[in-house]
Design a protein around this motif. Structure first.
Motif, PDB file in Angstrom:
ATOM      1  N   ALA A   1      -4.203   8.967   6.393  1.00 45.90           N
ATOM      2  CA  ALA A   1      -3.651   7.610   6.402  1.00 45.90           C
ATOM      3  C   ALA A   1      -4.033   6.819   5.156  1.00 45.90           C
ATOM      4  O   ALA A   1      -3.252   6.005   4.661  1.00 45.90           O
ATOM      5  CB  ALA A   1      -4.113   6.871   7.653  1.00 45.90           C
ATOM      6  N   ALA A   2      -5.231   7.075   4.633  1.00 45.82           N
ATOM      7  CA  ALA A   2      -5.682   6.340   3.451  1.00 45.82           C
ATOM      8  C   ALA A   2      -4.811   6.596   2.229  1.00 45.82           C
ATOM      9  O   ALA A   2      -4.764   5.769   1.312  1.00 45.82           O
ATOM     10  CB  ALA A   2      -7.135   6.696   3.136  1.00 45.82           C
ATOM     11  N   ARG A   3      -4.096   7.711   2.195  1.00 43.67           N
ATOM     12  CA  ARG A   3      -3.206   8.014   1.068  1.00 43.67           C
ATOM     13  C   ARG A   3      -2.078   6.998   0.949  1.00 43.67           C
ATOM     14  O   ARG A   3      -1.455   6.858  -0.099  1.00 43.67           O
ATOM     15  CB  ARG A   3      -2.602   9.410   1.227  1.00 43.67           C
ATOM     16  N   PHE A   4      -1.809   6.298   2.042  1.00 39.83           N
ATOM     17  CA  PHE A   4      -0.726   5.323   2.080  1.00 39.83           C
ATOM     18  C   PHE A   4      -1.276   3.929   2.413  1.00 39.83           C
ATOM     19  O   PHE A   4      -0.574   3.093   2.970  1.00 39.83           O
ATOM     20  CB  PHE A   4       0.308   5.745   3.132  1.00 39.83           C
ATOM     21  N   GLY A   5      -2.528   3.686   2.030  1.00 34.92           N
ATOM     22  CA  GLY A   5      -3.298   2.579   2.594  1.00 34.92           C
ATOM     23  C   GLY A   5      -2.989   1.182   2.144  1.00 34.92           C
ATOM     24  O   GLY A   5      -3.452   0.222   2.746  1.00 34.92           O
ATOM     25  N   GLY A   6      -2.218   0.988   1.051  1.00 37.30           N
ATOM     26  CA  GLY A   6      -1.899  -0.366   0.604  1.00 37.30           C
ATOM     27  C   GLY A   6      -3.052  -1.013  -0.140  1.00 37.30           C
ATOM     28  O   GLY A   6      -3.804  -0.365  -0.867  1.00 37.30           O
ATOM     29  N   GLY A   7      -3.224  -2.307   0.044  1.00 41.01           N
ATOM     30  CA  GLY A   7      -4.293  -3.024  -0.655  1.00 41.01           C
ATOM     31  C   GLY A   7      -3.907  -3.414  -2.065  1.00 41.01           C
ATOM     32  O   GLY A   7      -4.583  -3.067  -3.029  1.00 41.01           O
ATOM     33  N   SER A   8      -2.803  -4.156  -2.205  1.00 41.28           N
ATOM     34  CA  SER A   8      -2.356  -4.614  -3.527  1.00 41.28           C
ATOM     35  C   SER A   8      -3.401  -5.506  -4.186  1.00 41.28           C
ATOM     36  O   SER A   8      -4.249  -6.099  -3.513  1.00 41.28           O
ATOM     37  CB  SER A   8      -1.052  -5.398  -3.400  1.00 41.28           C
ATOM     38  N   ALA A   9      -3.313  -5.603  -5.503  1.00 45.38           N
ATOM     39  CA  ALA A   9      -4.139  -6.535  -6.271  1.00 45.38           C
ATOM     40  C   ALA A   9      -3.194  -7.605  -6.838  1.00 45.38           C
ATOM     41  O   ALA A   9      -2.543  -7.391  -7.852  1.00 45.38           O
ATOM     42  CB  ALA A   9      -4.878  -5.807  -7.391  1.00 45.38           C
ATOM     43  N   TRP A  10      -3.107  -8.732  -6.156  1.00 46.27           N
ATOM     44  CA  TRP A  10      -2.136  -9.771  -6.500  1.00 46.27           C
ATOM     45  C   TRP A  10      -2.666 -10.793  -7.501  1.00 46.27           C
ATOM     46  O   TRP A  10      -1.898 -11.360  -8.282  1.00 46.27           O
ATOM     47  CB  TRP A  10      -1.713 -10.520  -5.237  1.00 46.27           C
ATOM     48  N   SER A  11      -3.955 -11.072  -7.451  1.00 51.05           N
ATOM     49  CA  SER A  11      -4.461 -12.247  -8.175  1.00 51.05           C
ATOM     50  C   SER A  11      -5.420 -11.882  -9.295  1.00 51.05           C
ATOM     51  O   SER A  11      -6.203 -10.938  -9.189  1.00 51.05           O
ATOM     52  CB  SER A  11      -5.156 -13.198  -7.196  1.00 51.05           C
ATOM     53  N   THR A  12      -5.354 -12.660 -10.373  1.00 50.70           N
ATOM     54  CA  THR A  12      -6.183 -12.440 -11.559  1.00 50.70           C
ATOM     55  C   THR A  12      -7.668 -12.589 -11.217  1.00 50.70           C
ATOM     56  O   THR A  12      -8.072 -13.584 -10.604  1.00 50.70           O
ATOM     57  CB  THR A  12      -5.798 -13.444 -12.654  1.00 50.70           C
ATOM     58  N   PRO A  13      -8.500 -11.634 -11.611  1.00 48.40           N
ATOM     59  CA  PRO A  13      -9.927 -11.726 -11.291  1.00 48.40           C
ATOM     60  C   PRO A  13     -10.621 -12.894 -11.992  1.00 48.40           C
ATOM     61  O   PRO A  13     -10.225 -13.313 -13.092  1.00 48.40           O
ATOM     62  CB  PRO A  13     -10.492 -10.386 -11.806  1.00 48.40           C
ATOM     63  N   ALA A  14     -11.659 -13.401 -11.361  1.00 47.28           N
ATOM     64  CA  ALA A  14     -12.615 -14.304 -11.999  1.00 47.28           C
ATOM     65  C   ALA A  14     -13.790 -13.454 -12.477  1.00 47.28           C
ATOM     66  O   ALA A  14     -14.126 -12.440 -11.854  1.00 47.28           O
ATOM     67  CB  ALA A  14     -13.090 -15.367 -11.022  1.00 47.28           C
ATOM     68  N   ILE A  15     -14.415 -13.857 -13.592  1.00 48.73           N
ATOM     69  CA  ILE A  15     -15.451 -13.021 -14.207  1.00 48.73           C
ATOM     70  C   ILE A  15     -16.728 -13.819 -14.452  1.00 48.73           C
ATOM     71  O   ILE A  15     -16.699 -14.898 -15.054  1.00 48.73           O
ATOM     72  CB  ILE A  15     -14.946 -12.406 -15.530  1.00 48.73           C
TER      73      ILE A  15
END
Length: 600
Positions: free
Chosen positions: A299-313
């Motif tokens: 299932a993890a192969r199709f797991g999703g979890g997009s990265a939508w927002s610019t990181p803070a550093i």
């Protein structure tokens, strides 16, 4: 801990303080200044992503005199979400479909334009919008809807390099999986699970950092009315999507330096949590989920979890912070038992290696689309007389979260800044009314933090959702396909612009708008807060009281974050105006700027 709206802020008193004072000395650098010129050099203004400007020429006393300085029609009328970047007096703006304009920031005079040619066979997952470029080391960087990272020469716009960030497309949902009696089966599809890039990159220590989106997007159905929000988001049982990731690329030639997958190769099932550190509780059949693990080993192969927002550093510890999207399939959990790590989480990584440091999952095993859409922000947090280097995030669930950024420990969350009802209630055949629901709360809108005043400013919305579960009709002996749908109701919806007192966690003031707020805010040392609305209103408010002090009417929705900069001693306010199709706000193609009238 009490979650009631008007109770004292939820706190974790046992926060570890040792070693944090050094981290708190991190410079949240003011806007770059030279020769009466003040830039807006990065997506969130500084690496901390505070979106608070020290400029005060435009202030509470004179903002009523603010007038248009110049405007530009870009010729691309579509959802417009970009944060303009201003470096050395030049404004760089990404347009829908990833075209880029360079303009004289004082006059609006065009300097160059890059026209993006998309891959002919690449299906856009999530619409044409882009949230901005990064400008550094003589280059302009943009991530594209067809999952590429492109470097342009900042002086000429000439393409320097062009790489594929994600090499291939993924399986997506289709309407043929829907029940024949479902009206969404024949309506227009505006998006689905896929791969693209929406976030503005950030450049740090010779690396361009960016992530992919759309990997758990779900089937998006249009509303027959053009002035209404989306018709539905549908999550279908199946093997759709892939793991999301955040990656770093060398500024000179684009080769990949590191990649962090938002879905771990092992252990994504987590601890089967039914409660989080901030006291949210979830109705889960843990025994059934654990028993189902053997049925879905990959299932993890199709797991999703997009990265939508610019990181803070955090430049002192070389740590970046970003939020992750929902698991895949969207809202539909049949094939994904477990916590679905690291989805719907605030994640901290080493900027130099991409190595995992910590995460905090706001919603384990998410069923509602409560991804962390609004970008994290770094600030020094005053807690019981001590100063803690903190990271905050305005959630879709309607709370502003505060964590110790050294170790991720939950410190506090605010009173809700939007109404909450059936927040974690499961879908039903007849439909469960939920709010905030899939739209938020705080959607992708960036916040602003006034560190000195210990206030966070959040643009959010109240938009009730009918959350339902369905099964397709099948012949005898066949297994029906299950899917879940989130659809806006016909109930009243509105926006809420909030000032949150970080010390107490209470709402210091709140301004209600006629339409949901999406796009973000800008706060300044002039005591002002700027925010746009979907009907074209762009307004300035007293940041201490919420009183409206000035407004401008645009032809198109103002659904993007404002910025400010200074050239030749004159302060400008700028924002793009192009609406948002997802929310039914009129689309257009304007770049607007404002300044005070000349002195006589």
């Amino acid at each position: 801990m009490n979650l009631a709206p008007h109770k004292q802020i939820t706190r974790c008193i046992t926060a570890t303080i040792c070693g944090l004072l050094l981290a708190c000395t991190q410079a949240t650098k003011p806007q770059a200044q030279h020769n009466n010129q003040v830039d807006w050099p990065s997506y969130g203004l500084n690496m901390a992503s505070q979106r608070f400007s020290a400029l005060s020429q435009i202030n509470q006393n004179n903002v009523s005199q603010l007038q248009p300085a110049w405007s530009v029609e870009t010729g691309v009328k579509a959802t417009f979400q970009a944060t303009p970047i201003v470096v050395n007096g030049i404004m760089y703006v990404s347009l829908p479909f990833n075209h880029v304009l360079a303009l004289d920031a004082a006059s609006g005079k065009p300097l160059w334009k890059y026209t993006h040619e998309r891959k002919a066979d690449w299906q856009m997952c999530c619409g044409p919008a882009n949230r901005g470029v990064a400008v550094a080391e003589g280059k302009v960087f943009i991530g594209t809807v067809d999952a590429r990272l492109i470097a342009l020469d900042a002086q000429s716009g000439q393409k320097l390099w062009d790489i594929d960030v994600a090499g291939n497309q993924v399986n997506t949902e289709h309407q043929d999986a829907l029940s024949g009696s479902d009206p969404n089966k024949t309506r227009k599809v505006t998006g689905g699970t896929g791969v693209g890039i929406a976030m503005a990159p950030v450049v740090y220590r010779h690396k361009v950092i960016i992530g992919i989106t759309g990997v758990g997007y779900g089937l998006h159905i249009d509303n027959p009315r053009s002035d209404a929000p989306l018709g539905a988001v549908i999550g279908v049982t199946g093997r759709y999507g892939r793991p999301g990731f955040l990656a770093a690329f060398d500024v000179n030639d684009g080769h990949q330096v590191w990649q962090f997958d938002t879905i771990p190769k092992q252990g994504w099932e987590g601890q089967f949590a039914t409660k989080t550190a901030d006291d949210n509780q979830f109705d889960r059949d843990v025994a059934a989920e654990q028993a189902a693990l053997k049925d879905y080993p990959d299932a993890a192969r199709f797991g999703g979890g997009s990265a939508w927002s610019t990181p803070a550093i955090d430049t002192a510890s070389h740590t970046l912070y970003f939020g992750t999207g929902n698991p895949s399939p969207q809202m539909n959990d049949v094939s994904r038992p477990g916590d679905n790590l690291y989805t719907v989480s605030l994640v901290a990584l080493d900027t130099e290696t991409g190595k995992y440091k910590w995460h905090y999952q706001q919603v384990p095993h998410d069923l509602w689309g409560y991804d962390l859409a609004s970008p994290p922000v770094l600030f020094n947090y005053n807690l019981q007389g001590k100063t803690i280097a903190a990271v905050g995030q305005a959630s879709k669930t309607g709370w502003f979260y505060i964590h110790d950024r050294a170790n991720g420990q939950f410190l506090a969350k605010s009173a809700p800044f939007v109404p909450q009802h059936n927040l974690f209630k499961k879908p039903s055949a007849e439909g469960t009314i939920v709010y905030p629901g899939i739209l938020g709360g705080a959607n992708w809108s960036p916040v602003s933090v006034d560190e000195q005043q210990q206030k966070a400013y959040v643009a959010a919305m109240h938009s009730p959702i009918k959350y339902s579960v369905h099964e397709t009709e099948v012949s005898a002996g066949e297994k029906p396909i299950r899917y879940a749908a989130s659809e806006p109701t016909d109930d009243a919806r509105w926006g809420l612009l909030s000032a949150i007192d970080l010390k107490s966690g209470q709402i210091a003031w709140q301004h209600k708008t006629s339409q949901p707020l999406v796009g973000g805010v800008l706060a300044t040392a002039g005591g002002l807060l700027f925010c746009g609305e979907g009907d074209g209103k762009f307004a300035a408010y007293d940041s201490q009281t919420g009183q409206s002090l000035w407004q401008f009417a645009s032809e198109y929705g103002v659904n993007a974050p404002p910025i400010t900069y200074q050239i030749n001693g004159e302060q400008y306010i700028a924002v793009v105006s192009g609406g948002n199709s997802l929310f039914g706000f009129k689309q257009g193609d304007r770049i607007l700027t404002f300044k005070l009238p000349p002195k006589h």
